[in-house]
Scaffold this active site. Structure first.
Site, mmCIF file in Angstrom:
data_model
loop_
_atom_site.group_PDB
_atom_site.id
_atom_site.type_symbol
_atom_site.label_atom_id
_atom_site.label_comp_id
_atom_site.label_asym_id
_atom_site.label_seq_id
_atom_site.Cartn_x
_atom_site.Cartn_y
_atom_site.Cartn_z
ATOM 1 N N SER A 32 101.561 20.114 29.970
ATOM 2 C CA SER A 32 100.892 20.102 28.612
ATOM 3 C C SER A 32 100.237 18.658 28.399
ATOM 4 O O SER A 32 101.212 17.883 27.919
ATOM 5 C CB SER A 32 100.352 20.388 26.647
ATOM 6 N N HIS A 85 105.458 30.711 34.186
ATOM 7 C CA HIS A 85 106.448 30.159 33.031
ATOM 8 C C HIS A 85 107.298 32.140 33.047
ATOM 9 O O HIS A 85 106.051 32.454 33.433
ATOM 10 C CB HIS A 85 105.312 30.258 31.331
#
Ligand code: HPA
Length: 278
Positions: A32, A85
């Site tokens: 991120s 993920h």
């Protein structure tokens, strides 16, 4: 012996090779805040995950995922823009498939980045933490199943997952730019919910300094294949229960975006040094 995990890996690898003949030295996974990192480097090509046969791609609309091939101050680097993920529902072998592919392409060094919650009370939102070691907390190992002897041994040693020389180089680079860095242990939970306050407390008791939902499983797969690994967490928030405020994805994203310019600088300087010294 036939093995579905290995067959898929080879299929994906051949699909990539037929599209671009690039041999990276460094593999970089963008967490991120770093999503647009490739805008600042010399790009030679990219491959959408969608165009790789058998590659695990997110069904979420708007999900951007691709490998970018380029040079960071001359150092050949493959960049994963968008990771996979475990909480998205993929098998753990699919989650680490891109990492394995980058090693097969030729990358010797894996540079993992992420946003994480600080568990250590000495940390503040916006800090960077060089990962010294990790705990996979109730996250299954990507190595479960028949061992892929082509990739590595059945019982790989994990005594130094995060390479000391790489960590020292990152520290030197940070010092030169006056960027403050912490060092600590990354704890991976599955997510997608943030941890409960008690889970955060348990992480601290276990010796953890930061919690997140990626990275440790990737490092296990890369270590199995003999890659040199380093990682930096952007501490985007203090973990749940450490402040009076509830935690939101927005807060995580805002902090990661705020410190992204410094983070990019540190990543670029580090890769440049890896190119010279490793
Ligand atoms: N927990 C888990 N993952 C995270 C966090 C957190 O507090 N912050 C950013 N990613």
């Amino acid at each position: 012996m036939e093995n579905q995990v290995y067959d898929k890996l080879v299929r994906c690898y051949e699909s990539i090779r037929s599209q671009i003949p690039f041999t990276p030295k460094v593999a970089l996974v963008l967490g991120s805040g770093l999503g647009d990192y490739a805008d600042g480097i010399e790009v030679e090509g990219s491959i959408d995950y969608h165009s790789i046969e058998g590659f695990p791609v997110s069904t979420v609309p708007g999900h951007k995922g691709r490998f970018i091939f380029g040079r960071v101050n001359g150092v050949p680097t493959v960049i994963m823009q968008g990771r996979v993920h475990y909480y998205e529902g993929y098998a753990m072998t699919d989650v680490v498939l891109p990492i394995r592919l980058m090693k097969m392409m030729g990358a010797e060094i894996l540079f993992l980045t992420n946003a994480a919650g600080g568990v250590n009370y000495d940390f503040a939102a916006g800090d960077f933490m060089i990962i010294r070691d990790q705990i996979a907390c109730m996250v299954p190992s990507p190595l479960i199943g028949p061992n892929l002897d082509e990739l590595g041994p059945r019982f790989p040693d994990m005594s130094q997952i995060y390479d000391k020389e790489l960590r020292d180089i990152i520290k030197e680079c940070a010092a030169k730019r006056n960027i403050k860095v912490q060092e600590g242990v990354y704890v991976q939970f599955t997510g997608p919910a943030y941890e409960s306050p008690q889970e955060v407390k348990v992480s601290r008791i276990l010796g953890g300094d930061a919690v997140g939902m990626s990275t440790a499983c990737e490092a296990v797969a890369a270590n199995h294949m003999g890659m040199k690994i380093c990682g930096i967490s952007c501490i985007s928030n203090l973990a749940c229960g450490m402040t009076d405020q509830p935690l939101s994805h927005q807060e995580v994203q805002e902090t990661a975006d705020r410190v992204a310019p410094l983070f990019k600088q540190l990543v670029t300087d580090s890769i440049t040094e890896f190119g010279k010294r490793m």
